[in-house]
Write a protein that holds these residues in place. Structure first.
Motif, PDB file in Angstrom:
ATOM      1  N   LEU A 264      67.226  49.633  -5.990  1.00 50.68           N
ATOM      2  CA  LEU A 264      68.645  49.348  -6.223  1.00 50.68           C
ATOM      3  C   LEU A 264      68.851  48.683  -7.583  1.00 50.68           C
ATOM      4  N   ALA A 265      67.981  47.752  -7.927  1.00 52.14           N
ATOM      5  CA  ALA A 265      68.099  47.076  -9.222  1.00 52.14           C
ATOM      6  C   ALA A 265      67.928  48.064 -10.368  1.00 52.14           C
ATOM      7  N   ALA A 266      66.998  48.994 -10.233  1.00 52.80           N
ATOM      8  CA  ALA A 266      66.764  49.981 -11.295  1.00 52.80           C
ATOM      9  C   ALA A 266      68.011  50.813 -11.550  1.00 52.80           C
ATOM     10  N   ASP A 267      68.715  51.196 -10.482  1.00 48.59           N
ATOM     11  CA  ASP A 267      69.939  51.978 -10.660  1.00 48.59           C
ATOM     12  C   ASP A 267      71.048  51.137 -11.283  1.00 48.59           C
ATOM     13  N   LEU A 268      71.164  49.883 -10.874  1.00 45.86           N
ATOM     14  CA  LEU A 268      72.187  49.012 -11.459  1.00 45.86           C
ATOM     15  C   LEU A 268      71.907  48.762 -12.940  1.00 45.86           C
ATOM     16  N   LEU A 269      70.653  48.648 -13.295  1.00 45.25           N
ATOM     17  CA  LEU A 269      70.303  48.460 -14.705  1.00 45.25           C
ATOM     18  C   LEU A 269      70.688  49.678 -15.533  1.00 45.25           C
ATOM     19  N   ARG A 270      70.579  50.855 -14.951  1.00 47.15           N
ATOM     20  CA  ARG A 270      70.911  52.088 -15.668  1.00 47.15           C
ATOM     21  C   ARG A 270      72.411  52.356 -15.691  1.00 47.15           C
ATOM     22  N   ASP A 271      73.086  52.085 -14.569  1.00 45.82           N
ATOM     23  CA  ASP A 271      74.475  52.541 -14.412  1.00 45.82           C
ATOM     24  C   ASP A 271      75.529  51.496 -14.752  1.00 45.82           C
ATOM     25  N   THR A 272      75.145  50.232 -14.908  1.00 43.86           N
ATOM     26  CA  THR A 272      76.128  49.186 -15.165  1.00 43.86           C
ATOM     27  C   THR A 272      75.729  48.367 -16.396  1.00 43.86           C
ATOM     28  N   ASP A 273      76.665  47.568 -16.844  1.00 44.30           N
ATOM     29  CA  ASP A 273      76.397  46.616 -17.926  1.00 44.30           C
ATOM     30  C   ASP A 273      76.209  45.208 -17.383  1.00 44.30           C
ATOM     31  N   ASP A 274      76.046  45.075 -16.076  1.00 46.41           N
ATOM     32  CA  ASP A 274      75.837  43.757 -15.470  1.00 46.41           C
ATOM     33  C   ASP A 274      74.597  43.088 -16.060  1.00 46.41           C
ATOM     34  N   THR A 275      74.624  41.780 -16.141  1.00 40.11           N
ATOM     35  CA  THR A 275      73.468  41.046 -16.629  1.00 40.11           C
ATOM     36  C   THR A 275      72.329  41.131 -15.614  1.00 40.11           C
ATOM     37  N   VAL A 276      71.131  40.911 -16.085  1.00 38.22           N
ATOM     38  CA  VAL A 276      69.976  40.904 -15.187  1.00 38.22           C
ATOM     39  C   VAL A 276      70.142  39.806 -14.142  1.00 38.22           C
ATOM     40  N   GLU A 277      70.723  38.678 -14.543  1.00 36.75           N
ATOM     41  CA  GLU A 277      70.985  37.584 -13.591  1.00 36.75           C
ATOM     42  C   GLU A 277      71.909  38.038 -12.475  1.00 36.75           C
ATOM     43  N   SER A 278      72.979  38.722 -12.841  1.00 34.25           N
ATOM     44  CA  SER A 278      73.935  39.208 -11.845  1.00 34.25           C
ATOM     45  C   SER A 278      73.297  40.243 -10.926  1.00 34.25           C
ATOM     46  N   ILE A 279      72.541  41.153 -11.497  1.00 35.82           N
ATOM     47  CA  ILE A 279      71.877  42.189 -10.694  1.00 35.82           C
ATOM     48  C   ILE A 279      70.870  41.558  -9.747  1.00 35.82           C
ATOM     49  N   ALA A 280      70.161  40.554 -10.236  1.00 34.31           N
ATOM     50  CA  ALA A 280      69.179  39.868  -9.388  1.00 34.31           C
ATOM     51  C   ALA A 280      69.828  39.341  -8.121  1.00 34.31           C
ATOM     52  N   ARG A 281      70.959  38.710  -8.257  1.00 32.01           N
ATOM     53  CA  ARG A 281      71.635  38.137  -7.087  1.00 32.01           C
ATOM     54  C   ARG A 281      72.179  39.233  -6.171  1.00 32.01           C
ATOM     55  N   LYS A 282      72.610  40.338  -6.758  1.00 32.12           N
ATOM     56  CA  LYS A 282      73.140  41.435  -5.940  1.00 32.12           C
ATOM     57  C   LYS A 282      72.080  42.061  -5.042  1.00 32.12           C
ATOM     58  N   VAL A 283      70.848  42.057  -5.497  1.00 26.44           N
ATOM     59  CA  VAL A 283      69.796  42.728  -4.717  1.00 26.44           C
ATOM     60  C   VAL A 283      68.886  41.760  -3.966  1.00 26.44           C
ATOM     61  N   GLY A 284      69.207  40.450  -4.020  1.00 24.91           N
ATOM     62  CA  GLY A 284      68.479  39.525  -3.159  1.00 24.91           C
ATOM     63  C   GLY A 284      67.511  38.583  -3.833  1.00 24.91           C
ATOM     64  N   TYR A 285      67.613  38.435  -5.162  1.00 28.94           N
ATOM     65  CA  TYR A 285      66.730  37.499  -5.854  1.00 28.94           C
ATOM     66  C   TYR A 285      67.546  36.301  -6.354  1.00 28.94           C
TER      67      TYR A 285
END
Length: 316
Positions: A264-285
């Motif tokens: 899920l994080a890999a797709d968010l990194l490719r498809d969005t401009d969200d920060t790594v911090e934001s993506i981390a929280r979205k996927v459970g880190y």
């Protein structure tokens, strides 16, 4: 939400390419469309699918074939018929040596052939899948599978065929959704067949304990799951859940959860401009550092390097 729901939700067609080809024997098409995944069916007549180094595969009327690509292959009325037409990316149709002036002219939107009422009618739709979620689905499929007509919903293909030849406003979106529906119905029928060798995560969904654990993980992957909490929610002991999960799915519960979060994080990194911090929280880190450690352990690169690599690949 079960595993197949999640994988199919991440495998939606966007700008799918569709073709219907009206044919009279002898005919043969060389498919070189570079598609990641393709569906094909004979609305009229039978055909053969030919792949290099493999035995010919019979495609009877109304059967649906799913081809995992990118790969070149031939669809023909007979295995001995030499290709006359080349199907290239974006549905471009070109004559090959031996073709006549009657082979492959346009008969209307997304339609090629000599005459509208030709003896055989081949319909195909292709995906270009780029997401990590869709790659997990592709990994569960053989290079080519064929589901017999009596195991798939014929009306779906009838409606798709009717839409292909139209050119109304919003037509691409309509076709994409019909292609998604045809894929879902076909894959469900395929995985239900004994010879499909369905992946562990699919077979495990029928287990009352492991199936429930998988549903909980996919419904809320960002939750701070532990084996103990999953076991409690599933009405099993920790040891029982861990043993059954590993035996059926092929990975321990926490390893499976980690793999899904990284996907899920890999797709968010490719498809969005969200920060790594934001993506981390979205996927459970808890933070970007925790995600980076897990991401590099699983993928061998950092989240930022993955994002940069995907951006370069898209530009190319």
């Amino acid at each position: 939400m079960d595993v197949l729901d999640d994988l199919l939700a991440g495998t939606r067609a966007r700008g799918g390419v569709f073709n219907q080809t009206v044919l009279d024997p002898p005919w043969s098409l060389l498919i070189a469309d570079e598609a990641t995944l393709a569906l094909a069916t004979m609305i009229r007549g039978d055909a053969w699918l030919l792949f290099e180094g493999a035995e010919p595969i019979r495609l009877r009327e109304r059967d649906i074939a799913v081809i995992r690509g990118p790969v070149r292959y031939v669809v023909a009325d007979d295995p001995g018929t030499a290709p006359r037409l080349l199907i290239k990316p974006n549905g471009v149709c070109e004559p090959l040596p031996g073709a006549t002036e009657h082979d492959g002219p346009s008969l209307g939107p997304r339609t090629h052939g000599r005459r509208p009422d030709g003896q055989d009618l081949l319909v195909s739709g292709v995906y270009q899948m780029k997401s990590d979620v869709s790659r997990r689905l592709l990994a569960a499929l053989p290079p080519v599978l064929v589901v017999p007509a009596d195991q798939v919903a014929g009306p779906v293909m009838d409606l798709l065929t009717a839409e292909i030849s139209r050119d109304d406003p919003g037509q691409q979106v309509v076709l994409d959704r019909w292609l998604d529906l045809a894929l879902i119905i076909t894959l469900r029928a395929w995985f239900a067949r004994p010879e499909s060798k369905a992946p562990g995560w699919y077979q495990a969904q029928g287990d009352p304990v492991v199936g429930q654990a998988l549903r909980l993980i996919h419904e809320d992957p960002a939750r701070g799951w532990t084996v103990a909490e999953l076991a409690d929610r599933c009405g099993a002991s920790r040891a029982n859940l861990a043993r059954r999960f590993s035996a059926l799915v092929g990975a321990a519960p926490m390893a499976y959860l980690t793999g899904w979060r990284i996907t899920l994080a890999a797709d968010l990194l490719r498809d969005t401009d969200d920060t790594v911090e934001s993506i981390a929280r979205k996927v459970g880190y808890a933070n970007a550092f925790a995600l980076s450690v897990a991401f590099k352990r699983i993928r061998g690169i950092s989240p930022s390097a993955h994002r940069k690599g995907e951006a370069l690949a898209s530009s190319a």
